[in-house]
Structures are given as structure tokens and as C-alpha cells.
Design a protein around this motif. Structure first.
Motif, PDB file in Angstrom:
ATOM      1  N   GLY A 111       0.854  -1.179   0.000  1.00  0.00           N
ATOM      2  CA  GLY A 111       0.000   0.000   0.000  1.00  0.00           C
ATOM      3  C   GLY A 111       0.894   1.233   0.000  1.00  0.00           C
ATOM      4  N   VAL A 112       0.602   2.182  -0.876  1.00  0.00           N
ATOM      5  CA  VAL A 112       1.441   3.365  -1.006  1.00  0.00           C
ATOM      6  C   VAL A 112       0.568   4.609  -0.918  1.00  0.00           C
ATOM      7  CG1 VAL A 112       3.063   4.613  -2.491  1.00  0.00           C
ATOM      8  CG2 VAL A 112       3.004   2.105  -2.549  1.00  0.00           C
ATOM      9  N   THR A 113       0.966   5.545  -0.071  1.00  0.00           N
ATOM     10  CA  THR A 113       0.318   6.847   0.011  1.00  0.00           C
ATOM     11  C   THR A 113       1.341   7.879  -0.440  1.00  0.00           C
ATOM     12  OG1 THR A 113      -1.044   6.142   1.873  1.00  0.00           O
ATOM     13  CG2 THR A 113      -0.803   8.514   1.538  1.00  0.00           C
ATOM     14  N   ILE A 114       0.922   8.781  -1.325  1.00  0.00           N
ATOM     15  CA  ILE A 114       1.840   9.776  -1.888  1.00  0.00           C
ATOM     16  C   ILE A 114       1.375  11.178  -1.512  1.00  0.00           C
ATOM     17  CG2 ILE A 114       2.876  10.696  -3.997  1.00  0.00           C
ATOM     18  CD1 ILE A 114       2.220   7.962  -5.304  1.00  0.00           C
ATOM     19  N   MET A 115       2.335  11.979  -1.049  1.00  0.00           N
ATOM     20  CA  MET A 115       2.070  13.382  -0.708  1.00  0.00           C
ATOM     21  C   MET A 115       3.078  14.257  -1.450  1.00  0.00           C
ATOM     22  SD  MET A 115       1.459  13.012   3.358  1.00  0.00           S
ATOM     23  CE  MET A 115       2.461  11.554   3.579  1.00  0.00           C
ATOM     24  N   GLN A 116       2.632  15.434  -1.835  1.00  0.00           N
ATOM     25  CA  GLN A 116       3.536  16.369  -2.507  1.00  0.00           C
ATOM     26  C   GLN A 116       4.284  17.189  -1.471  1.00  0.00           C
ATOM     27  OE1 GLN A 116       0.882  18.552  -5.059  1.00  0.00           O
ATOM     28  NE2 GLN A 116       1.183  17.117  -6.745  1.00  0.00           N
ATOM     29  N   GLY A 117       5.522  17.530  -1.835  1.00  0.00           N
ATOM     30  CA  GLY A 117       6.335  18.332  -0.935  1.00  0.00           C
ATOM     31  C   GLY A 117       7.270  19.230  -1.698  1.00  0.00           C
ATOM     32  N   GLN A 118       7.978  20.022  -0.948  1.00  0.00           N
ATOM     33  CA  GLN A 118       8.934  20.950  -1.534  1.00  0.00           C
ATOM     34  C   GLN A 118      10.285  20.705  -0.877  1.00  0.00           C
ATOM     35  OE1 GLN A 118       8.210  23.168  -4.033  1.00  0.00           O
ATOM     36  NE2 GLN A 118      10.382  23.675  -4.108  1.00  0.00           N
ATOM     37  N   GLY A 119      11.256  20.308  -1.678  1.00  0.00           N
ATOM     38  CA  GLY A 119      12.607  20.110  -1.180  1.00  0.00           C
ATOM     39  C   GLY A 119      13.494  21.269  -1.557  1.00  0.00           C
ATOM     40  N   LYS A 120      14.750  21.189  -1.204  1.00  0.00           N
ATOM     41  CA  LYS A 120      15.715  22.244  -1.501  1.00  0.00           C
ATOM     42  C   LYS A 120      15.839  22.488  -3.006  1.00  0.00           C
ATOM     43  CE  LYS A 120      20.566  23.398  -0.862  1.00  0.00           C
ATOM     44  NZ  LYS A 120      21.859  22.950  -0.361  1.00  0.00           N
ATOM     45  N   ALA A 121      15.775  21.401  -3.778  1.00  0.00           N
ATOM     46  CA  ALA A 121      15.969  21.510  -5.233  1.00  0.00           C
ATOM     47  C   ALA A 121      14.660  21.572  -6.016  1.00  0.00           C
ATOM     48  CB  ALA A 121      16.819  20.339  -5.716  1.00  0.00           C
ATOM     49  N   GLY A 122      13.532  21.696  -5.343  1.00  0.00           N
ATOM     50  CA  GLY A 122      12.262  21.776  -6.062  1.00  0.00           C
ATOM     51  C   GLY A 122      11.226  20.809  -5.515  1.00  0.00           C
ATOM     52  N   GLU A 123      10.241  20.525  -6.368  1.00  0.00           N
ATOM     53  CA  GLU A 123       9.146  19.651  -5.949  1.00  0.00           C
ATOM     54  C   GLU A 123       9.616  18.214  -5.786  1.00  0.00           C
ATOM     55  OE1 GLU A 123       5.520  19.798  -8.121  1.00  0.00           O
ATOM     56  OE2 GLU A 123       5.398  21.979  -8.059  1.00  0.00           O
ATOM     57  N   VAL A 124       9.102  17.589  -4.739  1.00  0.00           N
ATOM     58  CA  VAL A 124       9.375  16.179  -4.459  1.00  0.00           C
ATOM     59  C   VAL A 124       8.071  15.524  -4.043  1.00  0.00           C
ATOM     60  CG1 VAL A 124      11.791  16.508  -3.769  1.00  0.00           C
ATOM     61  CG2 VAL A 124       9.987  16.641  -2.041  1.00  0.00           C
ATOM     62  N   ASP A 125       8.101  14.221  -4.008  1.00  0.00           N
ATOM     63  CA  ASP A 125       6.961  13.478  -3.482  1.00  0.00           C
ATOM     64  C   ASP A 125       7.441  12.644  -2.310  1.00  0.00           C
ATOM     65  OD1 ASP A 125       4.586  14.066  -5.104  1.00  0.00           O
ATOM     66  OD2 ASP A 125       5.814  13.312  -6.760  1.00  0.00           O
ATOM     67  N   LEU A 126       6.574  12.492  -1.332  1.00  0.00           N
ATOM     68  CA  LEU A 126       6.845  11.663  -0.172  1.00  0.00           C
ATOM     69  C   LEU A 126       5.915  10.466  -0.249  1.00  0.00           C
ATOM     70  CD1 LEU A 126       8.067  11.028   2.633  1.00  0.00           C
ATOM     71  CD2 LEU A 126       6.214  12.389   3.610  1.00  0.00           C
TER      72      LEU A 126
END
Length: 167
Positions: A111-126
């Protein structure tokens, strides 16, 4: 012969203690308590054997200490192989890989849950993946295959209610 008996008994006792502590910390109180009964029986006999005439035979204390040390290592190794409990893997990835990686994980029953985030180098997903600890290597191998530079954080989970975890 007495040294060998002390060593083996203490090794077994400490190995049991290590596993008992892990079980109790993971909420398996009944199993941990069952092990504690046998653990304390062994401890009482071993301590009695070591303390008897200890000043005339201090080598018993050294044997006891060596077995204690090795028992901790052995107990932790066995517990790691048993992989009791649940874990959460948090994976930080570049956004462009989330679809293919989540599909690969879900195809294997995770089971995978994905959230959007902002890292140092730009957009990332968690990505958050809750799973039985026995499947940690399998899940991290999939992540590493699709995203070798992913940041992976693994945490033990004590309690979990609902959600999707393949047995």
C-alpha cells in the motif's frame, strides 16, 4: 565444565531477554511475559553458580560477562531475522518517478500513500509505505531499483489501525 555451563546458560538467558524486550516494546506482552518466566529461572541458577566461591574463581565472572555480551548480539540478530512487527518506509523521490515507482510497489502488494512536498531543489513526493517488517528488504529493493537516489527513512510502528498491509 562449569565454565561452559555458565557461558551457555547466560548466552541463552540474555538472548531470551533481548527478544523479550523487543516483543514487549512491540506490544506482544503475553509472549514477552512467557519468555520472562524461563529467562528468570535461568538467571537465578546462573548467578548462583557464578557467585558461589567467586573470590577463589574469578574466571567465572569473566565467562559470565563474555556470555552476556555475546547474548545481546545474538538476541538482536535473531530478532532482526524474526522481523516481528510493522514498519513505515518514508521515501522522498523526484516527482517524475512517482507513478512508475508506486505502480511497481502496488504490483507487489504494498500500500502506497503519496504526498507532494517541496525540497531544496524543487518539488518532491513523499511516499509512505506501511508493511510487515519481514518485507522491508523487498520494498527497499524496489525503491532502489527505480530511484537509486531516493531518500529512504524506516521507522518501527508500534500500533496501526486500518489501512492496507498485505500479510
Amino acid at each position: 565444565m562449569l565454565y561452559l555451563l555458565i557461558f551457555v546458560a547466560k548466552l541463552i538467558e540474555v538472548t531470551m531477554a533481548t527478544i523479550r524486550n523487543v516483543l514487549i516494546n512491540r506490544g506482544e506482552k503475553l509472549k514477552g511475559s512467557f519468555i520472562a518466566f524461563f529467562e528468570i529461572l535461568i538467571w537465578i541458577y546462573v548467578v548462583g553458580a557464578v557467585l558461589e566461591n567467586v573470590t577463589e574463581d574469578p574466571l567465572k565472572v569473566v565467562v559470565y560477562a563474555l556470555a552476556f555480551t555475546l547474548g545481546n548480539y545474538l538476541g538482536a540478530t535473531i530478532e532482526n531475522k524474526l522481523a516481528i512487527g510493522t514498519a513505515c518506509i518514508q521515501v522522498v523521490i523526484k516527482s517524475d518517478i512517482k507513478g512508475i515507482l508506486s505502480d511497481a510497489l502496488r504490483e507487489k502488494g504494498f500500500g502506497v500513500t503519496i504526498m507532494q512536498g517541496q525540497g531544496k531543489a524543487g518539488e518532491v513526493d513523499l511516499m509512505m509505505i506501511y508493511l510487515k517488517r519481514k518485507r522491508l528488504d523487498e520494498a527497499t529493493a524496489i525503491v532502489n531499483e527505480y530511484s537509486p537516489d531516493a531518500m529512504i527513512v524506516i521507522n518501527d510502528v508500534r500500533n496501526l489501525k486500518n489501512g492496507f498491509i498485505k500479510k
